[in-house]
Design an enzyme around this catalytic site. Structure first.
Site, PDB file in Angstrom:
ATOM      1  CE  LYS A  56      -3.947  -2.229   2.198  1.00  0.00           C
ATOM      2  NZ  LYS A  56      -4.721  -2.392   3.434  1.00  0.00           N
ATOM      3  CG  HIS A 104       0.586  -9.672  17.519  1.00  0.00           C
ATOM      4  ND1 HIS A 104       0.895 -10.221  18.730  1.00  0.00           N
ATOM      5  CD2 HIS A 104       1.679  -9.808  16.751  1.00  0.00           C
ATOM      6  CE1 HIS A 104       2.116 -10.682  18.713  1.00  0.00           C
ATOM      7  NE2 HIS A 104       2.625 -10.433  17.523  1.00  0.00           N
TER       8      HIS A 104
END
Length: 120
Positions: A56, A104
């Protein structure tokens, strides 16, 4: 020029893919050197998010210009992640410097990448 990319993925989604496809799923997007870097599902999800975030930031997504195997994620001696592009991708994208962060928690993995591109 500075570019930023980010991606977030559900750890459960990655686990379901592992359960369904096993090693085939892992080898779809991980190079053999990366598999030992990610011993847990949350870590595997972090690698997925990292490759998506890098693509991206480069403005192309994962596809013909940049594939999963064009990006290899490593960890340095202190455990911090970094990446190296394939020779083919290095020729296409002129990266001067990069920074990658993976986290995470709460059933999600997120990755953020900041790139400095020479001729963007």
């Amino acid at each position: 020029m500075i570019k930023v990319g980010t991606d977030i993925v559900s750890v459960d989604r990655i686990q379901k893919s592992i359960d369904r496809f096993g090693n085939r799923f892992l080898t779809k997007f991980l190079n053999p050197l990366e598999i030992p870097v990610a011993p847990k599902t949350a870590s595997i999800a972090g690698l997925w998010a990292s490759k998506e975030a890098i693509s991206k930031a480069l403005g192309c997504g994962i596809g013909s210009k940049l594939g999963f195997y064009d990006i290899t994620i490593y960890k340095d001696n202190s455990g911090a992640p970094y990446f190296v592009l394939s020779d083919r991708a290095k020729e296409r994208f002129d990266i001067v410097s990069s920074s990658l962060s993976i986290s995470h928690d709460g059933g999600f993995a997120i990755a953020v990448v900041v790139l400095e591109l020479k001729n963007a």
